[in-house]
Design a protein around this motif. Structure first.
Motif, PDB file in Angstrom:
ATOM      1  N   GLU A 573       4.573  68.422 126.281  1.00 14.86           N
ATOM      2  CA  GLU A 573       4.886  67.582 127.430  1.00 14.86           C
ATOM      3  C   GLU A 573       6.151  66.759 127.164  1.00 14.86           C
ATOM      4  O   GLU A 573       6.984  66.567 128.060  1.00 14.86           O
ATOM      5  N   ALA A 574       6.325  66.273 125.935  1.00 15.29           N
ATOM      6  CA  ALA A 574       7.509  65.488 125.572  1.00 15.29           C
ATOM      7  C   ALA A 574       8.772  66.338 125.629  1.00 15.29           C
ATOM      8  O   ALA A 574       9.848  65.851 126.009  1.00 15.29           O
ATOM      9  N   ILE A 575       8.684  67.618 125.262  1.00 17.89           N
ATOM     10  CA  ILE A 575       9.838  68.527 125.355  1.00 17.89           C
ATOM     11  C   ILE A 575      10.238  68.711 126.819  1.00 17.89           C
ATOM     12  O   ILE A 575      11.422  68.653 127.173  1.00 17.89           O
ATOM     13  N   LYS A 576       9.249  68.902 127.685  1.00 18.94           N
ATOM     14  CA  LYS A 576       9.522  69.067 129.108  1.00 18.94           C
ATOM     15  C   LYS A 576      10.185  67.797 129.678  1.00 18.94           C
ATOM     16  O   LYS A 576      11.104  67.885 130.485  1.00 18.94           O
ATOM     17  N   ASN A 577       9.702  66.626 129.233  1.00 19.71           N
ATOM     18  CA  ASN A 577      10.273  65.364 129.712  1.00 19.71           C
ATOM     19  C   ASN A 577      11.753  65.274 129.367  1.00 19.71           C
ATOM     20  O   ASN A 577      12.575  64.826 130.193  1.00 19.71           O
ATOM     21  N   TYR A 578      12.108  65.682 128.147  1.00 18.85           N
ATOM     22  CA  TYR A 578      13.507  65.594 127.729  1.00 18.85           C
ATOM     23  C   TYR A 578      14.368  66.595 128.510  1.00 18.85           C
ATOM     24  O   TYR A 578      15.504  66.278 128.896  1.00 18.85           O
ATOM     25  N   LYS A 607      13.422  66.434 121.098  1.00 19.52           N
ATOM     26  CA  LYS A 607      14.569  67.345 121.188  1.00 19.52           C
ATOM     27  C   LYS A 607      14.742  68.084 119.865  1.00 19.52           C
ATOM     28  O   LYS A 607      14.205  67.679 118.829  1.00 19.52           O
ATOM     29  N   LYS A 608      15.528  69.169 119.921  1.00 21.54           N
ATOM     30  CA  LYS A 608      15.806  69.961 118.732  1.00 21.54           C
ATOM     31  C   LYS A 608      17.233  69.704 118.268  1.00 21.54           C
ATOM     32  O   LYS A 608      18.169  69.759 119.064  1.00 21.54           O
ATOM     33  N   GLU A 609      17.397  69.366 116.977  1.00 21.93           N
ATOM     34  CA  GLU A 609      18.715  69.203 116.367  1.00 21.93           C
ATOM     35  C   GLU A 609      18.791  70.132 115.165  1.00 21.93           C
ATOM     36  O   GLU A 609      18.186  69.866 114.126  1.00 21.93           O
ATOM     37  N   GLY A 610      19.524  71.256 115.342  1.00 22.55           N
ATOM     38  CA  GLY A 610      19.599  72.240 114.260  1.00 22.55           C
ATOM     39  C   GLY A 610      18.234  72.833 113.998  1.00 22.55           C
ATOM     40  O   GLY A 610      17.599  73.387 114.897  1.00 22.55           O
ATOM     41  N   ASN A 611      17.773  72.724 112.773  1.00 17.92           N
ATOM     42  CA  ASN A 611      16.455  73.252 112.412  1.00 17.92           C
ATOM     43  C   ASN A 611      15.385  72.154 112.322  1.00 17.92           C
ATOM     44  O   ASN A 611      14.361  72.333 111.650  1.00 17.92           O
ATOM     45  N   THR A 612      15.637  71.024 112.956  1.00 20.38           N
ATOM     46  CA  THR A 612      14.659  69.923 112.938  1.00 20.38           C
ATOM     47  C   THR A 612      14.335  69.475 114.350  1.00 20.38           C
ATOM     48  O   THR A 612      15.122  69.674 115.282  1.00 20.38           O
ATOM     49  N   LEU A 613      13.173  68.884 114.491  1.00 19.53           N
ATOM     50  CA  LEU A 613      12.754  68.289 115.753  1.00 19.53           C
ATOM     51  C   LEU A 613      12.725  66.772 115.584  1.00 19.53           C
ATOM     52  O   LEU A 613      12.314  66.247 114.546  1.00 19.53           O
TER      53      LEU A 613
END
Length: 841
Positions: A573-578, A607-613
């Motif tokens: 749900e947090a991914i969809k919000n972003y 959010k995704k930054e490179g290989n990290t969330l």
């Protein structure tokens, strides 16, 4: 003879218990010691000897052993001041059973069950001799001992060269900061010695004074339940003795002897306890109010229709003294020409504080303007040792105080630069605090709280004490408070610049915050202690091995030993919000924080930054925390050692109370708590025993009423409620009768026990030792009480000819009534209740 030696040892320690180490000088304690001596000589020793002889008449050979065992048991519990506690005794097995439980260690210290009264020096007149032939005699016969625990210095003056060639120096306690004038003494001594005086050196005087001042420091206590304590300890001692020294099967004659020992020991305990109970009753009784006055600003009088009273002030004989005080305080520069303009109070004079001590005949007229005085008063200043004050006002203010702040002496072991004692023994300091904190808890509202300030000298004692009295579950915070910004190392500074430190500099003190219960009122969520935190992105991976939170998210799975922070459905749900935010941001150019505000401040984002969330941490405007090192804990405005800063008290008071709530400080010091409370529109009670009550605290509060622009007066939020156009106030100040003053009126009354004596001689079983009244208050009480069918009155001038007793305030405190309720009291039963409690009937 061995028997006489053992008897002498026992009677010697018992006499010392009653008489104590007798000091020279004049005080209530000196009077008490003399009365105890009389009681011991006239009653205790002869009656106990008679009882011993009767009890062992069938086995007189046991006399030596009995006295030996009495001495062995009692001696470790008797102190030099007549107090009874664990002076040097062993702790027996059952004592450990009381102290320790299966769950935890209970707080215990050797003076735990005592009332702490005061610490003092046992001053005795004495000779000091030098090899050079000079003999000093220090005459302390007229020393007025300290009433309480205020710090006072001994000073000396030359008296004479006596017939034996001794240099006689008079000894007394300093008043108003006076000091010994050594140069004058040396001149007078040399002059009195004549030709011989040329050889007299100043160092002789200094060494003699140093020798005299090495006399013993002692602590005075009263046991709260002496009979129970000593009987319990005797039973433990006797059981230890039997287990350690006797066979299991005792012959009957041995059992009878040990029963006699127990009976005699119990009789001794009952006699000792009876006197202690009398002292305890006097200590616990409420105190009379002396020399009360009011301070009220002119606007308060005018607003109640008191313009005619204001017109009388400039014509009054006390006006000149009042004006002089205002000028000395810096409130005005010169005498006002006219207070009124066309029957209106001039604005420039509206906050002039009138002290009714200058206008006693007008005081009733001023008070008559107010129907409910307690509601109208902003506060009370009480000059008294604080336990006696708290105990006296308890019926009136029980469960009415919202916030308590105290900064007790830090137990430093060094008295320099302090107005009070600070060199307590740890056990004494613990008892002193415990006695007062228990009363403080009773004064607090259910939703109230208390702050106790201390440093490394006492924090290890304060925390367990507070846990025991307020409950560990009511501990809220240990707060760090900065000391000062310009001299953070106060108390631990090196002797010289460049000298290496033996320890790190101390830059903070501790505030221990406890609530009375679960219903703890505070305003922390309102940002009283604010620190804005900006939003930021944080790694969504944690180093917790939780299988249920190890799932694939945006193509990434946490490695073994790690997991995601939230459940899968929340994270998705947090991914969809972003992603929704990114779509809107393209067209509206809106920040994530603005989007979060618009959507109700509840959405999570990942959010995704490179290989990290990463997940988004929102901003926070009101973060309350326990690091108050941004404040200066000490102030310098009133040039008072350990003067607390107003900015610290502002945070304390604002965070735990509302306007109109009652704030208490019973270690008032320079008066910072009451000054700050007044500026913040709280009611207040301040208690202090030192003479600086009149030289520092009272002048400070008068300036606060007139408008004090220093301290928190410069703060923006304070300016809105306390300023040059909105100052003023109304408070009462007074002295309380003190334990020392009561003891001066104590009189041993042999006649009152005559009937009991006769019964005792006839048959010991007809009367208990505990029924005997060893001494009474001065017999003048019988003369000062006047009673008829309708009323009862006491003329206190018979007891205190130099004091003015405020009967109404005394009754309000003792009966737990408001001033309004007692001012017209005609109920004889209520008056009888008051007089009985105040006079120990």
């Amino acid at each position: 003879m061995a028997v006489e030696k053992e008897k002498s040892k026992f009677w010697s320690i018992l006499e010392n218990l009653y008489a104590g180490a007798k000091p020279d000088g004049e005080s209530g304690y000196v009077n008490l010691i003399q009365k105890k001596r009389d009681y011991f000589t006239d009653f205790v020793k002869p009656k106990l000897e008679e009882y011993v002889n009767q009890r062992i008449k069938d086995f007189p050979e046991f006399e030596e052993e009995l006295y030996n065992k009495l001495y062995t048991f009692f001696e470790p519990y008797f102190s030099d001041t007549g107090s009874v506690f664990f002076v040097k005794s062993y702790i027996y097995y059952k004592q450990y059973e009381r102290i320790y439980t299966n769950e935890d260690v209970k707080l215990f210290w050797k003076t735990k069950d005592l009332y702490y009264i005061k610490s003092d020096v046992l001053i005795r007149s004495m000779n000091v001799e030098f090899d050079e032939g000079y003999i000093f005699y220090f005459d302390a016969s007229k020393v007025e001992h300290k009433q309480n625990n205020e710090k006072r210095e001994l000073i000396y003056s030359f008296d004479k060269i006596d017939g034996n060639g001794k240099i006689v120096l008079k000894v007394k306690y300093s008043e108003s900061g006076r000091q010994t004038k050594e140069d004058e003494i040396i001149k007078e001594v040399r002059k009195a010695l004549g030709e011989e005086g040329k050889e007299f050196k100043s160092e002789y005087l200094r060494k003699a004074i140093q020798t005299f001042e090495k006399q013993m420091n002692v602590d005075y206590f009263i046991h709260r339940n002496l009979e129970r304590f000593l009987k319990e300890q005797f039973n433990l001692w006797l059981s230890q003795y039997l287990l350690g020294h006797e066979e299991v099967n005792l012959p009957s004659d041995r059992i009878n002897k040990l029963l006699a020992l127990k009976d005699v020991a119990y009789r001794v305990i009952e006699v000792i306890a009876r006197f202690e109970e009398e002292l305890k009753r006097i200590w616990e009784k409420p105190r009379l109010v002396f020399n009360s006055n009011y301070v009220i600003t002119l606007d308060r009088i005018a607003n109640k229709g008191g313009l005619e009273i204001i017109k009388k002030l400039p014509k009054h004989e006390g006006w000149k003294d009042q004006v002089k005080e205002w000028i000395e305080l810096g409130i005005i520069d010169e005498e006002p020409e006219e207070l009124l303009d066309n029957d209106n109070l001039k604005k420039e004079y509206q906050f002039l504080p009138i002290d009714t001590k200058y206008f006693k005949d007008l005081e009733p007229e001023i008070l008559s303007l107010f129907e409910d005085l307690d509601e109208e008063l902003d506060g009370w200043l009480i000059k008294s040792e604080n336990w006696q004050a708290l105990n006296t006002i308890l019926p009136r203010f029980k469960e009415k105080v919202q916030t308590i702040y105290i900064d007790p002496p830090f137990n430093k072991g060094d008295n320099a630069d302090y107005y009070y004692e600070t060199d307590y023994k740890d056990s004494t300091w613990a008892t002193m605090l415990e006695n007062r904190l228990r009363l403080a808890r009773e004064l607090l509202k259910d939703e109230g709280s208390i702050f106790v300030r201390c440093d490394y000298n006492g924090n290890w004692i304060v925390r367990p004490l507070m846990n025991e009295i307020f409950g560990e579950e009511n501990f809220r915070n240990e707060i760090i408070v900065g000391r000062t910004k310009t001299a953070p190392y106060i108390g631990t500074a090196p002797e010289k610049a460049g000298v290496s430190f033996k320890s790190l500099m101390v830059v903070y003190d501790n505030l221990y915050l406890y609530s009375k219960g679960n219903n703890f009122f505070n305003r922390f969520s309102e940002g009283i202690i604010t620190e804005k935190r900006e939003s930021y992105w944080k790694d969504f991976k944690t180093f917790f091995d939780r299988d249920y939170n190890r799932y694939e998210l945006l193509g990434i799975v946490p490695e073994k030993g790690c997991s995601w922070m939230w459940r899968k459905e929340v994270a998705e749900e947090a991914i969809k919000n972003y992603q929704e935010y990114l779509k809107i941001a393209e067209s509206e150019n809106i920040s994530l924080e603005e989007y979060w505000e618009r959507t109700g401040r509840k959405l999570n984002f990942i959010k995704k930054e490179g290989n990290t969330l990463k997940y988004w941490v929102p901003p926070s405007k009101n973060v309350s925390h326990n690091n108050w090192s941004d404040l200066e804990g000490y102030g310098r405005r009133w040039k008072f050692p350990t003067e607390n800063s107003e900015i610290l008290l502002k945070r304390v008071i604002q965070s735990t109370s509302n306007e109109g709530d009652l704030v208490l400080d019973f270690f008032l010091g320079s008066g910072t708590t009451t000054a700050t409370a007044h500026k913040l529109r709280r009611k207040w009670i301040g208690i202090e025993m030192g003479e600086h009550f009149y030289t520092v605290i009272l002048p400070r509060m008068k300036k606060v009423l007139a408008y004090d622009k220093s301290g928190i007066s410069k703060e923006k939020d304070v300016k809105e409620i306390y300023n040059e156009k909105n100052a003023g106030g109304f408070f009462k100040y007074y002295d309380l009768e003190q334990y020392e003053e009561i003891l001066r009126n104590v009189e041993y009354n042999k006649e009152s026990n005559k009937e009991f004596y006769e019964k005792m001689i006839e048959n010991f079983k007809d009367v208990k030792f505990s029924e005997l009244n060893p001494f009474l208050l001065d017999r003048r009480l019988a003369k000062v009480v006047k009673e008829n069918e309708e009323n009862i009155e006491v003329d206190f001038k018979e007891l205190y000819p130099d004091k003015e007793v405020d009967l109404l305030e005394s009754m309000a405190n003792v009966l737990g009534k408001s001033w309004k309720e007692v001012k017209d009291i005609n109920d004889k039963e209520k008056k009888v209740e008051f007089y009985r409690r105040i006079l120990l009937w």
